[in-house]
Design a protein around this motif. Sequence first.
Motif, short mmCIF file in Angstrom:
data_model
loop_
_atom_site.label_atom_id
_atom_site.label_comp_id
_atom_site.label_asym_id
_atom_site.label_seq_id
_atom_site.Cartn_x
_atom_site.Cartn_y
_atom_site.Cartn_z
N ARG A 102 0.84 -1.20 0.00
CA ARG A 102 0.00 0.00 0.00
C ARG A 102 0.87 1.25 0.00
O ARG A 102 1.87 1.32 0.71
CB ARG A 102 -0.91 0.01 1.22
CG ARG A 102 -1.70 -1.29 1.41
CD ARG A 102 -2.67 -1.17 2.54
NE ARG A 102 -3.13 -2.47 3.04
CZ ARG A 102 -4.02 -2.63 4.00
NH1 ARG A 102 -4.54 -1.56 4.59
NH2 ARG A 102 -4.36 -3.84 4.40
N TYR A 108 -4.72 4.15 -1.96
CA TYR A 108 -4.64 2.73 -2.33
C TYR A 108 -6.02 2.17 -2.64
O TYR A 108 -6.22 1.47 -3.65
CB TYR A 108 -3.99 1.95 -1.19
CG TYR A 108 -3.88 0.46 -1.46
CD1 TYR A 108 -2.79 -0.06 -2.16
CD2 TYR A 108 -4.87 -0.42 -1.04
CE1 TYR A 108 -2.69 -1.41 -2.42
CE2 TYR A 108 -4.77 -1.78 -1.29
CZ TYR A 108 -3.69 -2.27 -1.99
OH TYR A 108 -3.60 -3.62 -2.25
N PHE A 109 -6.99 2.48 -1.80
CA PHE A 109 -8.34 1.94 -1.99
C PHE A 109 -9.08 2.68 -3.10
O PHE A 109 -9.84 2.07 -3.86
CB PHE A 109 -9.12 2.01 -0.67
CG PHE A 109 -8.56 1.11 0.38
CD1 PHE A 109 -8.90 -0.23 0.42
CD2 PHE A 109 -7.67 1.59 1.33
CE1 PHE A 109 -8.37 -1.08 1.37
CE2 PHE A 109 -7.14 0.75 2.30
CZ PHE A 109 -7.48 -0.59 2.32
N ARG A 112 -8.95 1.34 -6.44
CA ARG A 112 -9.63 0.07 -6.64
C ARG A 112 -11.15 0.18 -6.58
O ARG A 112 -11.85 -0.83 -6.65
CB ARG A 112 -9.13 -0.93 -5.58
CG ARG A 112 -7.71 -1.38 -5.86
CD ARG A 112 -6.98 -1.90 -4.62
NE ARG A 112 -5.66 -2.37 -5.00
CZ ARG A 112 -4.61 -1.57 -5.24
NH1 ARG A 112 -4.75 -0.26 -5.13
NH2 ARG A 112 -3.45 -2.09 -5.60
N ILE A 113 -11.66 1.37 -6.41
CA ILE A 113 -13.10 1.59 -6.30
C ILE A 113 -13.58 2.38 -7.51
O ILE A 113 -13.13 3.50 -7.75
CB ILE A 113 -13.45 2.35 -5.00
CG1 ILE A 113 -12.98 1.57 -3.78
CG2 ILE A 113 -14.95 2.61 -4.92
CD1 ILE A 113 -13.15 2.32 -2.46
N TYR A 141 -18.26 -1.65 -6.26
CA TYR A 141 -17.28 -2.68 -5.93
C TYR A 141 -16.90 -3.39 -7.23
O TYR A 141 -17.67 -4.17 -7.78
CB TYR A 141 -17.88 -3.65 -4.92
CG TYR A 141 -16.90 -4.65 -4.33
CD1 TYR A 141 -16.05 -4.27 -3.30
CD2 TYR A 141 -16.84 -5.96 -4.79
CE1 TYR A 141 -15.16 -5.17 -2.74
CE2 TYR A 141 -15.95 -6.86 -4.24
CZ TYR A 141 -15.11 -6.47 -3.21
OH TYR A 141 -14.22 -7.38 -2.66
N GLU A 143 -13.52 -4.82 -7.90
CA GLU A 143 -12.56 -5.90 -7.70
C GLU A 143 -12.23 -5.98 -6.22
O GLU A 143 -12.46 -5.03 -5.48
CB GLU A 143 -11.28 -5.63 -8.50
CG GLU A 143 -10.59 -4.32 -8.09
CD GLU A 143 -9.28 -4.07 -8.82
OE1 GLU A 143 -8.55 -5.04 -9.06
OE2 GLU A 143 -9.00 -2.90 -9.13
N THR A 144 -11.71 -7.12 -5.78
CA THR A 144 -11.31 -7.22 -4.38
C THR A 144 -10.14 -6.29 -4.12
O THR A 144 -9.34 -6.01 -5.01
CB THR A 144 -10.93 -8.66 -4.01
OG1 THR A 144 -9.85 -9.10 -4.84
CG2 THR A 144 -12.12 -9.60 -4.16
N TRP A 145 -10.05 -5.84 -2.89
CA TRP A 145 -9.02 -4.86 -2.53
C TRP A 145 -7.82 -5.50 -1.83
O TRP A 145 -6.67 -5.18 -2.12
CB TRP A 145 -9.61 -3.79 -1.60
CG TRP A 145 -10.86 -3.16 -2.07
CD1 TRP A 145 -11.33 -3.10 -3.37
CD2 TRP A 145 -11.82 -2.45 -1.28
NE1 TRP A 145 -12.52 -2.42 -3.42
CE2 TRP A 145 -12.86 -2.01 -2.15
CE3 TRP A 145 -11.93 -2.15 0.07
CZ2 TRP A 145 -13.96 -1.29 -1.70
CZ3 TRP A 145 -13.03 -1.43 0.52
CH2 TRP A 145 -14.02 -1.01 -0.36
N LEU A 146 -8.12 -6.38 -0.87
CA LEU A 146 -7.08 -6.89 0.03
C LEU A 146 -7.01 -8.41 0.08
O LEU A 146 -6.19 -8.95 0.81
CB LEU A 146 -7.34 -6.37 1.45
CG LEU A 146 -7.35 -4.86 1.64
CD1 LEU A 146 -7.80 -4.50 3.06
CD2 LEU A 146 -5.98 -4.26 1.35
N ILE A 165 -8.01 -2.22 7.32
CA ILE A 165 -8.68 -1.69 6.14
C ILE A 165 -9.20 -0.28 6.46
O ILE A 165 -9.78 -0.06 7.53
CB ILE A 165 -9.82 -2.62 5.69
CG1 ILE A 165 -10.55 -2.07 4.47
CG2 ILE A 165 -10.80 -2.90 6.82
CD1 ILE A 165 -11.53 -3.07 3.86
N GLU A 197 -16.13 -6.31 0.89
CA GLU A 197 -14.73 -6.70 0.97
C GLU A 197 -14.47 -7.56 2.20
O GLU A 197 -13.74 -8.56 2.13
CB GLU A 197 -13.83 -5.46 0.99
CG GLU A 197 -12.34 -5.76 1.13
CD GLU A 197 -11.76 -6.49 -0.07
OE1 GLU A 197 -10.59 -6.93 0.05
OE2 GLU A 197 -12.43 -6.62 -1.11
#
Length: 374
Positions: A102, A108-109, A112-113, A141, A143-146, A165, A197
């Motif tokens: 990260r 970072y998030f 992905r959003i 949402y 894709e998965t984040w973590l 998170i 998530e």
Amino acid sequence: MSTNTREQFRPPNHPHEHFILTTVVGSYPKPKWLNRARDLYHGDLDVTAADRASDEPRGGFDVDVDFDERNWQEAKDDASRLITLEHERAGLDAVVDGEMRRNEMVEYFAHRIAGYEFNGPVKVWGHNYFDKPSVVDAVEYDETWLVDEFEFTNEVASRPVKVPITGPYTLANWSFNEHYDDGEALAYALAELVNLEVEKLVEAGARYVQIDEPALATTPDDHAIVGECLELIADGIPDDVRLGLHVCYGDYSRIYPEILDYPIHEFDVELCNGDYEQIDVFTEHEFTKDLALGVVDAHVAEVEPVSEIKENVKRGFEVVPPERLTVSPDCGLKLLPREVAYGKMENMVTATREVEAELDAGQIEVGAPARADD
């Protein structure tokens, strides 16, 4: 949430009858070579004519190297593996990978959003800049984040893995809102995504998830919004999954005892840096959650001695009994020299194990936590 989720993190060979859970908040200093690898991958080498004229590659690297996606992924994997094992070597009961993958807790998030976009860095203070994102459409949402991060860390680790998170309130508060009616509506929409998530993380095997809401420390009057967000996040999550909330240093009296209604098992507070001046806040009403207490200062680049940390651990008994105490650094350690960060963790674990032994031997008396009005 009265479910006891703690015992699943007790090591099978734990030497003491008492068990105080040890962990870290999340971030950890990145190896310098990982930052160098990031520079290579992004191609931002800032090569001068003098560099190119030199017979020696700058920093020992070939400035023309083709550092591709595969190389970058390998570098991140290596760093995650290294720091996870470093946490285990320090003796932590629940480990993380130090957030090696990260770059920043909102950016970072946001990458992905769906619904976020970036328009360049914003000056925060001094010479510090933050690539503050904008919400320009409905967040979705995508894709998965973590999950990949967790699965890799969980494969490397022999101890339980905690997943930090960034919470929806902070994701909303630290972004430009150009789509929703207000920040509250954006926070609730993001909370539904965080819930998805967490569900994916649980399916992958996660049993310890920490929601980070540093923005609440600066806007404590919005504690009801954070509570509603947490209700959305916890919806449908199994009772045996430990949910924690980390709130950085602030005026805790403005959110306590309201946080006792949050659907969390553990409330993580930053008190060491303030010499525990606010610990009495949590004795004004019975503290019904588990307490995660910072016992080393994340803002001081010195390793506290074991004797000092032991006294800090004992401060937690003023609020909760040992079986409901978690100890960790005050906050993330990423800004410290790595050897200092490791020393703090190692001494923290040693101090905690010594306190456990003294509890077993009856050398520490722990009664009902004191009440401010007693």
